[in-house]
Motif scaffolding. Structure first.
Motif, PDB file in Angstrom:
ATOM      1  N   PHE A   1       0.816  -1.216   0.000  1.00 42.13           N
ATOM      2  CA  PHE A   1       0.000   0.000   0.000  1.00 42.13           C
ATOM      3  C   PHE A   1       0.850   1.267   0.000  1.00 42.13           C
ATOM      4  N   ASP A   2       2.006   1.230   0.637  1.00 38.28           N
ATOM      5  CA  ASP A   2       2.849   2.421   0.755  1.00 38.28           C
ATOM      6  C   ASP A   2       3.743   2.642  -0.465  1.00 38.28           C
ATOM      7  N   GLU A   3       3.608   1.814  -1.496  1.00 40.81           N
ATOM      8  CA  GLU A   3       4.352   2.011  -2.727  1.00 40.81           C
ATOM      9  C   GLU A   3       3.492   2.788  -3.723  1.00 40.81           C
ATOM     10  N   PRO A   4       4.020   3.836  -4.355  1.00 39.67           N
ATOM     11  CA  PRO A   4       3.186   4.725  -5.181  1.00 39.67           C
ATOM     12  C   PRO A   4       2.579   4.062  -6.403  1.00 39.67           C
ATOM     13  N   ASP A   5       3.197   2.999  -6.921  1.00 38.03           N
ATOM     14  CA  ASP A   5       2.694   2.370  -8.139  1.00 38.03           C
ATOM     15  C   ASP A   5       2.038   1.018  -7.874  1.00 38.03           C
ATOM     16  N   ALA A   6       1.634   0.757  -6.636  1.00 41.41           N
ATOM     17  CA  ALA A   6       1.008  -0.529  -6.310  1.00 41.41           C
ATOM     18  C   ALA A   6      -0.459  -0.525  -6.755  1.00 41.41           C
ATOM     19  N   PRO A   7      -0.854  -1.459  -7.630  1.00 43.11           N
ATOM     20  CA  PRO A   7      -2.249  -1.487  -8.098  1.00 43.11           C
ATOM     21  C   PRO A   7      -3.162  -2.247  -7.144  1.00 43.11           C
ATOM     22  N   LEU A   8      -4.460  -2.105  -7.360  1.00 42.31           N
ATOM     23  CA  LEU A   8      -5.456  -2.884  -6.618  1.00 42.31           C
ATOM     24  C   LEU A   8      -5.532  -4.276  -7.242  1.00 42.31           C
ATOM     25  N   THR A   9      -4.931  -5.243  -6.590  1.00 45.88           N
ATOM     26  CA  THR A   9      -4.858  -6.577  -7.196  1.00 45.88           C
ATOM     27  C   THR A   9      -5.089  -7.706  -6.191  1.00 45.88           C
ATOM     28  N   HIS A  10      -5.662  -7.399  -5.033  1.00 46.26           N
ATOM     29  CA  HIS A  10      -5.852  -8.456  -4.043  1.00 46.26           C
ATOM     30  C   HIS A  10      -7.303  -8.488  -3.574  1.00 46.26           C
ATOM     31  N   LEU A  11      -7.897  -9.683  -3.583  1.00 48.57           N
ATOM     32  CA  LEU A  11      -9.267  -9.868  -3.119  1.00 48.57           C
ATOM     33  C   LEU A  11      -9.258 -10.277  -1.653  1.00 48.57           C
ATOM     34  N   MET A  12     -10.013  -9.531  -0.852  1.00 44.89           N
ATOM     35  CA  MET A  12     -10.281  -9.924   0.526  1.00 44.89           C
ATOM     36  C   MET A  12     -11.747  -9.575   0.798  1.00 44.89           C
ATOM     37  N   SER A  13     -12.273 -10.054   1.909  1.00 46.25           N
ATOM     38  CA  SER A  13     -13.680  -9.839   2.211  1.00 46.25           C
ATOM     39  C   SER A  13     -13.858  -9.320   3.623  1.00 46.25           C
ATOM     40  N   LEU A  14     -14.971  -8.632   3.818  1.00 48.77           N
ATOM     41  CA  LEU A  14     -15.395  -8.201   5.138  1.00 48.77           C
ATOM     42  C   LEU A  14     -16.651  -8.979   5.499  1.00 48.77           C
ATOM     43  N   VAL A  15     -16.676  -9.508   6.705  1.00 48.27           N
ATOM     44  CA  VAL A  15     -17.789 -10.350   7.145  1.00 48.27           C
ATOM     45  C   VAL A  15     -18.421  -9.746   8.381  1.00 48.27           C
ATOM     46  N   ARG A  16     -19.741  -9.647   8.347  1.00 44.08           N
ATOM     47  CA  ARG A  16     -20.485  -9.142   9.510  1.00 44.08           C
ATOM     48  C   ARG A  16     -21.201 -10.303  10.184  1.00 44.08           C
ATOM     49  N   LEU A  17     -21.066 -10.350  11.510  1.00 43.77           N
ATOM     50  CA  LEU A  17     -21.764 -11.351  12.303  1.00 43.77           C
ATOM     51  C   LEU A  17     -22.335 -10.634  13.516  1.00 43.77           C
ATOM     52  N   GLY A  18     -23.637 -10.355  13.479  1.00 48.29           N
ATOM     53  CA  GLY A  18     -24.237  -9.540  14.528  1.00 48.29           C
ATOM     54  C   GLY A  18     -23.672  -8.136  14.481  1.00 48.29           C
ATOM     55  N   LYS A  19     -23.135  -7.660  15.584  1.00 49.04           N
ATOM     56  CA  LYS A  19     -22.536  -6.326  15.638  1.00 49.04           C
ATOM     57  C   LYS A  19     -21.047  -6.341  15.338  1.00 49.04           C
ATOM     58  N   GLU A  20     -20.474  -7.510  15.134  1.00 51.71           N
ATOM     59  CA  GLU A  20     -19.036  -7.624  14.905  1.00 51.71           C
ATOM     60  C   GLU A  20     -18.730  -7.760  13.418  1.00 51.71           C
ATOM     61  N   ARG A  21     -17.580  -7.192  13.031  1.00 46.62           N
ATOM     62  CA  ARG A  21     -17.107  -7.332  11.659  1.00 46.62           C
ATOM     63  C   ARG A  21     -15.665  -7.832  11.661  1.00 46.62           C
ATOM     64  N   PHE A  22     -15.312  -8.553  10.577  1.00 46.26           N
ATOM     65  CA  PHE A  22     -14.000  -9.185  10.498  1.00 46.26           C
ATOM     66  C   PHE A  22     -13.423  -9.032   9.098  1.00 46.26           C
ATOM     67  N   LEU A  23     -12.082  -8.914   9.055  1.00 49.96           N
ATOM     68  CA  LEU A  23     -11.355  -9.068   7.806  1.00 49.96           C
ATOM     69  C   LEU A  23     -11.146 -10.563   7.595  1.00 49.96           C
ATOM     70  N   VAL A  24     -11.610 -11.053   6.463  1.00 56.04           N
ATOM     71  CA  VAL A  24     -11.454 -12.463   6.090  1.00 56.04           C
ATOM     72  C   VAL A  24     -10.563 -12.492   4.855  1.00 56.04           C
ATOM     73  N   ASP A  25      -9.448 -13.232   4.940  1.00 57.59           N
ATOM     74  CA  ASP A  25      -8.424 -13.119   3.893  1.00 57.59           C
ATOM     75  C   ASP A  25      -7.686 -14.448   3.746  1.00 57.59           C
ATOM     76  N   VAL A  26      -8.343 -15.407   3.091  1.00 54.98           N
ATOM     77  CA  VAL A  26      -7.761 -16.750   2.973  1.00 54.98           C
ATOM     78  C   VAL A  26      -6.768 -16.867   1.825  1.00 54.98           C
ATOM     79  N   GLY A  27      -6.641 -15.832   0.999  1.00 49.93           N
ATOM     80  CA  GLY A  27      -5.804 -15.924  -0.190  1.00 49.93           C
ATOM     81  C   GLY A  27      -4.623 -14.983  -0.201  1.00 49.93           C
ATOM     82  N   PHE A  28      -4.034 -14.743   0.981  1.00 44.96           N
ATOM     83  CA  PHE A  28      -2.899 -13.820   1.060  1.00 44.96           C
ATOM     84  C   PHE A  28      -1.596 -14.569   1.333  1.00 44.96           C
ATOM     85  N   GLY A  29      -1.489 -15.763   0.795  1.00 48.04           N
ATOM     86  CA  GLY A  29      -0.242 -16.515   0.889  1.00 48.04           C
ATOM     87  C   GLY A  29       0.157 -16.817   2.313  1.00 48.04           C
TER      88      GLY A  29
END
Length: 279
Positions: A111-139
């Motif tokens: 993210f801190d590199e000026p030429d870094a493109p948007l190329t990674h899929l991650m998801s946000l999951v809501r369960l009741g009042k809680e939310r989570f970063l879900v990221d099974v594909g980040f090596g």
């Protein structure tokens, strides 16, 4: 007379009914988990530890399909691995079939590199009042979901990760060599399938993509992360022990891939060996 402009938000069809949920659960070795915070964590870790992260398809000269039936056939039925788009779309479909509320998003790796493109899929999951970063594909990233709160800090097999806010962005940071380093950054903008198709084309075909230059396989577990990066086979340890590294030959490639859970047929292995040999 005035004309009112309205913006129609399309209903997105992710084709989740194409998922064979029972086959997926057999693949990762779980019964149907509860829809709960502990259930989400168990499911996330089982996925990461069972299905390899790799770019084998790209090294075979093919662009991975992002249609869910094709992903299910590859990662579930043929017991192959894949990279973030395949992992993320599969896991999001699993979560929705189980009853979770999922928002599919896009992150900027480095993210801190000026030429870094948007190329990674991650998801946000809501369960009741809680939310989570879900990221099974980040090596070599998260083993379990990370609470979507400022300063959230959790352990992932011995490697700590945290979330930090910077304006509208969330930054995922890993503690590496005594300092926090940004893995990727994202906002909460929902994406459409076509957004991933465009990014997938870049990742699988562009000469500047890290996935078109060398074979990449990563398998994370508690305490260890095994990696195949080009000709280097590497084992990293969470307890601070020096990493073990050695160069492998084209002849050894099939055995090393099998040890990492990568299933390829004889024709595919022969093509990968030619890539390895630089032919």
């Amino acid at each position: 007379m005035t004309t009112e402009l309205t913006t129609a938000i399309p209903t997105l069809d992710w084709n989740v009914d194409a998922l064979d949920l029972d086959a997926y659960l057999r693949r990762i070795g779980l019964p149907t988990p509860s829809v709960s915070v502990p259930g989400l964590a168990v499911l996330h870790e089982a996925h990461v530890r069972t299905i390899p992260f790799d770019n084998v398809e790209v090294m075979l000269g093919r662009t991975p399909s992002l249609e869910l039936p094709a992903i299910v056939d590859k990662l579930v039925r043929r017991q192959r691995g894949g990279y973030c788009f395949e992992h993320g779309l599969l896991f999001a479909a699993v979560l929705e079939r189980l009853g979770y509320e999922v928002t599919r998003c896009m992150a900027r790796v480095g993210f801190d590199e000026p030429d870094a493109p948007l190329t990674h899929l991650m998801s946000l999951v809501r369960l009741g009042k809680e939310r989570f970063l879900v990221d099974v594909g980040f090596g070599s990233g998260l083993l379990v979901p990370l609470p979507l709160t400022e300063g959230a800090y959790t352990d992932h097999g011995g490697w700590p990760f945290r979330l930090r806010r910077e304006g509208p962005y969330w930054l995922l940071e890993a503690f590496t060599n005594g300092t926090w380093r940004i893995g990727h950054g994202f906002d909460e903008t929902p994406q459409r399938l076509v957004d991933y198709v465009v990014a997938n084309h870049y990742i699988a075909t562009h000469p500047d993509s890290p996935f078109t230059r060398r074979l990449i396989v990563q398998r994370k577990a508690h305490g260890t992360c095994r990696k195949l990066l080009g000709r280097e086979y590497r084992v990293e340890y969470a307890d601070g022990r020096p990493a073990e590294s050695r160069e492998i030959t084209a002849t050894e490639l099939g055995e090393v891939l099998r040890s990492l859970g990568i299933v390829v047929d004889d024709i595919e292995l022969a093509r990968l060996r030619k890539v390895y040999a630089g032919k």
